[in-house]
Motif scaffolding. Structure first.
Motif, PDB file in Angstrom:
ATOM      1  N   SER A 129      -0.746   2.327   0.207  1.00  0.00           N
ATOM      2  CA  SER A 129      -2.033   1.635   0.190  1.00  0.00           C
ATOM      3  C   SER A 129      -2.059   0.496   1.207  1.00  0.00           C
ATOM      4  O   SER A 129      -1.036   0.145   1.803  1.00  0.00           O
ATOM      5  CB  SER A 129      -2.315   1.069  -1.210  1.00  0.00           C
ATOM      6  OG  SER A 129      -1.325   0.099  -1.546  1.00  0.00           O
ATOM      7  N   SER A 189       2.896   3.173  -5.062  1.00  0.00           N
ATOM      8  CA  SER A 189       1.834   3.227  -6.065  1.00  0.00           C
ATOM      9  C   SER A 189       2.448   3.461  -7.438  1.00  0.00           C
ATOM     10  O   SER A 189       3.517   4.061  -7.560  1.00  0.00           O
ATOM     11  CB  SER A 189       0.845   4.351  -5.740  1.00  0.00           C
ATOM     12  OG  SER A 189       1.502   5.603  -5.737  1.00  0.00           O
ATOM     13  N   SER A 220      -3.746   8.314  -1.002  1.00  0.00           N
ATOM     14  CA  SER A 220      -3.211   7.205  -0.207  1.00  0.00           C
ATOM     15  C   SER A 220      -4.095   6.895   0.986  1.00  0.00           C
ATOM     16  O   SER A 220      -3.629   6.379   2.001  1.00  0.00           O
ATOM     17  CB  SER A 220      -1.788   7.543   0.263  1.00  0.00           C
ATOM     18  OG  SER A 220      -1.786   8.735   1.031  1.00  0.00           O
ATOM     19  N   VAL A 267      -6.558   5.054   3.441  1.00  0.00           N
ATOM     20  CA  VAL A 267      -6.711   3.647   3.814  1.00  0.00           C
ATOM     21  C   VAL A 267      -8.014   3.492   4.586  1.00  0.00           C
ATOM     22  O   VAL A 267      -8.329   4.303   5.466  1.00  0.00           O
ATOM     23  CB  VAL A 267      -5.520   3.164   4.667  1.00  0.00           C
ATOM     24  CG1 VAL A 267      -5.806   1.801   5.288  1.00  0.00           C
ATOM     25  CG2 VAL A 267      -4.258   3.094   3.823  1.00  0.00           C
TER      26      VAL A 267
END
Length: 644
Positions: free
Chosen positions: A311, A333, A339, A341
Motif C-alpha cells: 500500500s 497488509s 495492492s 496504489v
C-alpha cells in the motif's frame, strides 16, 4: 481510558512517562546470564532481514552473549563466527544437509536458542531441533504464502516475532497461527547520535529499495507516472534511484528510465546498490520507500513518502505514524487485499511537499527512534528467548493458586474467598502427598534468567499466592507454611495506613471487617523467605480509574513496598482480576516481571507474563477439587468450560 486506540507499544510509553521513579531496585527485564545464540538466515543478498539479524547479533555480542550465524554467505558484516550453508536452497536433499549441520552446531557449541529469519531458515531449524530441548524463535519479516501446508505445518517454533502489527494479524487470521506464541516487535535500528542536516545542495527525491518483485513494479510506476512531471515542474530537482537488483526492473520501468535519462540527463542519478544509504538520505529532500528505509530516514530527520509492496501510506506524520508503522510503512497488509496504489495522490503529495519542504518534527523523529531503538528491541528479543527457553523446559501448565483469608472459623460472609485454618492444613497435606514443590515468581525468574540451572527446576512446581495481607495470614498461614517448609507469594497494599478491608465494606456494609497486618507482621514474611508482591495502594477497580491515576496506584505500590520492606518486588496482582491492555502496559513499565490475573490468561505462564492465570481457592475445596485444580490439564479444561 485515555489511551483507547493506541497500540501496546504506545500504551507502554504513555504508562512509563506517567510513572514516578522511586524504586530502590532496577527497573526493566532482569539480565540474562550470557546466552549462546544461533541465527539462521537466508542471505543470498543483504536484504533488510539480514541487516536486522546482523544488527541483533552485534547488539547481543556487545552485551557478552556468544553468537553464531548460519547463512548463504560467510561474509556478513559481523564479528560473530559464520558458517556458510545454502539455506535459500529449498531442495529436500539440501534442506536435510542444512538441518544436520545446524543440529551438529547446536550440540557442539551448547546453543541455548536458535533464531530463524525466513521460512526456509525456520524449516531447517525446526527439523534440526526435533527431539532436543533447545527452543526455536522465528522472526517473520513478511506475509507468508497462503497454502495448505503453511497452516497445517507450523515450523516456526516456540515463539514468533512479527515485525509489525499487520503481520501479527495476518499470522493469526490467515496463517491460523496461535496468537499466544506471537510477539509484535519491530526490527531494531542503530540510529546515529543526532540527525544530520546534510550539506546544502539541490533538492532531491529518491526511491530507495529493491528493483525486483513488488518493489520493482512500484519503481516502474513511479518512473512512468510520478517522476516525469516532478522533474519537469521543479527545474533544480534531482532524482536518485538507490537499491539492488536494478537489472530486474520491469521492462516498462527500464523504458521510462531511459526516456528520463535522455530528457533530464545528469539530474537522473542511477546509484544502484550502495553501502552509503545514510549519506544519500542526508542529501535527499524527500525519500520514497518502506520498511527499514523509511525507519532510517525518519529517524535521521528526513521526510518520507511511505510506499511499499502492499500500500501507499502517504507522507509520514505524527498523526499517521502508528498506522504507517503497523504496515511497515506500506510493505505488509493485515489481510489479503488489492495492492493498487493511487499514484495520482502520491504525485500530489510529492508536489505539495517539494513546493514547501518541511523538516520532520522533532517529536516524530523521537517517536521513531524510541520505537525502533536497537537497544530496546535487542533487550525485548532476549526476553523472548528467555520465555521460549522456559516454555521448552517447563512445557506443562504451572498451577498458581489464589487464597485470601485463613481464619480460625468461617466468617459470616456471603463470599467464599477464605479457607479456614484446619482446612488449609489439609490443603498443605494434599500438596505434600502429591509431591508438589511450592515456588515463588522470584524463584521462577532466577531459573528463567539462568541464575539457577534448569536441571534443578522442580518436577511438580506450584505457586501459592495470598492476597491483601490479613492478620490471620500471620497468625495461621505463616506457621502452617513453615511447618511444611513452604514459601509463597504475599500480595500487599502499598499504603500501610490501610488496616482493614475497607474496599469490601464500601461495596457492602454488611460484610464483616477483616484486619490487615501491621508492618512488623509483614516483615516476618520477608524474614521467612517469602516473595512480596504489589496489589496497588488502595485496592481499587483499576479500569474504572483514569490511566494516570491507575498507573500511580501501580507504581507507588511497588516503590512503597520496596522502600518499607527492603525487598525486590517482581510481581503485581490486579485487584479483582480487573485488567486491560493499558494496565498491562503500565505494569510492565513500572518494572514488574509478572502480572497476576484471576481466571483469565494463557494456557502456559509464558503465553503472557502480564496476565498469568490464577485459580480461585474457596472454603469448600475437597480432595477431588484440589486434584483437579492442580492438574496439568486444568487450564485447558477451564478454558473449554468457561471460555476464558
Amino acid at each position: 481510558m485515555q489511551s483507547r486506540g493506541l497500540n501496546l507499544t504506545q500504551r507502554f510509553s504513555q504508562a512509563k512517562a506517567s510513572a514516578d521513579d522511586g524504586s530502590r531496585f532496577p527497573r526493566g527485564p532482569r539480565p540474562l546470564r550470557p546466552m549462546r545464540i544461533l541465527h539462521v538466515l537466508s542471505a543470498e543478498f543483504f536484504a533488510g532481514s539480514a541487516a536486522y539479524a546482523v544488527a541483533l547479533a552485534e547488539a547481543h555480542r556487545a552485551q557478552g552473549h556468544a553468537v553464531w550465524l548460519v547463512s548463504d554467505s560467510d561474509q556478513l558484516p559481523t564479528g560473530a563466527p559464520q558458517v556458510k550453508a545454502a539455506i535459500s536452497n529449498r531442495r529436500y536433499g539440501q534442506r536435510l544437509r542444512n538441518a544436520r549441520l545446524i543440529r551438529q552446531l547446536v550440540r557442539t557449541e551448547g546453543i541455548d536458542v536458535v533464531h530463524a529469519h525466513s521460512r526456509a531458515a525456520s524449516w531447517v531449524s525446526y527439523a534440526a531441533l526435533r527431539g532436543l530441548r533447545v527452543p526455536l524463535v522465528s522472526t517473520v519479516h513478511g506475509r507468508q504464502h497462503l497454502h495448505t501446508s503453511t497452516s497445517l505445518f507450523d515450523i516456526y517454533g516456540d515463539k514468533v516475532i512479527a515485525i509489525c502489527a499487520n503481520l501479527r494479524t495476518h499470522l493469526i487470521e490467515e496463517v491460523k497461527m496461535e496468537a499466544r506464541k506471537i510477539v509484535a516487535l519491530p526490527n531494531g535500528v542503530r540510529f546515529g547520535e543526532a540527525a544530520e542536516a546534510g550539506a546544502p545542495g539541490p533538492p532531491r527525491i529518491a526511491f530507495i529499495g529493491r528493483f525486483n518483485g513488488g518493489k520493482g513494479e512500484r519503481a516502474a510506476a513511479l518512473l512512468q507516472q510520478v517522476f516525469p512531471p516532478l522533474l519537469a515542474e521543479f527545474p533544480a530537482l534531482r532524482l536518485a534511484l538507490i537499491g539492488g537488483e536494478l537489472e530486474q526492473l520491469p521492462a516498462a520501468g527500464k523504458g521510462a528510465l531511459a526516456q528520463l535519462q535522455a530528457q533530464f540527463g545528469e539530474r537522473v542519478e542511477v546509484v544502484g546498490f550502495t553501502n552509503d544509504v545514510a549519506g544519500w538520505l542526508a542529501r535527499t529532500t524527500l525519500t520514497i520507500g518502506a520498511g527499514r528505509v523509511a525507519i532510517e530516514a525518519l529517524g535521521a530527520g528526513h521526510a518520507v513518502l511511505a510506499l511499499g509492496e502492499a500500500s501507499y501510506a502517504g507522507l509520514v506524520t505524527e498523526a499517521n505514524f502508528a498506522d504507517a508503522a503497523a504496515s511497515n510503512f506500506g510493505d505488509i497488509s493485515a489481510r489479503v487485499a488489492p495492492s493498487d496504489v493511487d499514484f495520482g495522490a502520491l504525485l500530489a503529495d510529492a508536489r505539495a511537499f517539494l513546493a514547501a519542504p518541511q523538516p520532520v518534527p522533532g517529536a516524530l523523529q523521537a517517536q521513531v527512534r524510541a520505537h525502533y531503538s536497537l537497544a530496546r528491541v535487542a533487550a525485548e528479543v532476549l526476553a523472548v528467548y528467555q520465555s521460549a527457553r522456559m516454555q521448552k523446559a517447563v512445557p506443562d501448565f504451572l498451577p498458581v493458586l489464589m487464597y485470601h483469608k485463613i481464619p480460625d472459623v468461617a466468617p459470616a460472609t456471603k463470599h467464599q474467598t477464605f479457607v479456614t485454618k484446619d482446612n488449609f492444613a489439609k490443603h498443605l497435606a494434599f500438596f505434600k502427598s502429591r509431591r508438589f514443590t511450592p515456588i515463588t515468581f522470584a524463584d521462577y525468574l532466577q531459573f528463567a534468567c539462568g541464575e539457577r540451572p534448569l536441571a534443578e527446576f522442580p518436577r511438580r512446581p506450584l505457586v501459592l499466592t495470598f492476597d491483601d495481607g490479613y492478620v490471620d495470614n500471620y497468625t495461621n498461614l505463616l506457621p502452617l507454611m513453615q511447618q511444611y517448609g513452604y514459601r509463597g507469594v504475599l500480595y500487599l497494599l502499598g499504603d500501610f495506613d490501610v488496616r482493614y478491608n475497607q474496599w469490601d465494606l464500601a461495596a457492602d456494609p454488611t460484610e464483616p471487617r477483616a484486619d490487615l497486618m501491621d508492618e512488623a507482621q509483614k516483615r516476618a514474611f520477608v524474614a521467612a523467605g517469602w516473595e512480596i508482591g504489589a496489589h496497588t495502594m488502595s485496592h481499587p477497580h483499576l479500569p474504572a480509574l483514569p490511566l494516570p491515576a491507575a498507573t500511580a496506584e501501580i507504581v507507588r505500590s511497588k516503590n512503597s513496598l520496596e522502600t518499607t520492606l527492603g525487598t525486590e518486588i517482581v510481581s503485581f496482582a490486579y485487584p479483582y482480576g480487573d485488567l486491560n491492555d493499558d494496565l498491562k502496559a503500565a505494569v510492565q513499565a513500572a518494572g514488574f516481571a509478572f502480572g497476576l490475573a484471576t481466571d483469565t490468561g494463557g494456557l502456559h505462564l509464558e503465553d503472557d507474563r502480564l496476565q498469568v492465570f490464577r485459580i480461585n481457592m474457596f472454603s469448600h475445596e475437597t480432595t477431588a477439587s484440589l486434584f483437579k485444580k492442580t492438574a496439568s490439564w486444568y487450564r485447558k479444561y477451564y478454558r473449554r468450560k468457561r471460555g476464558k
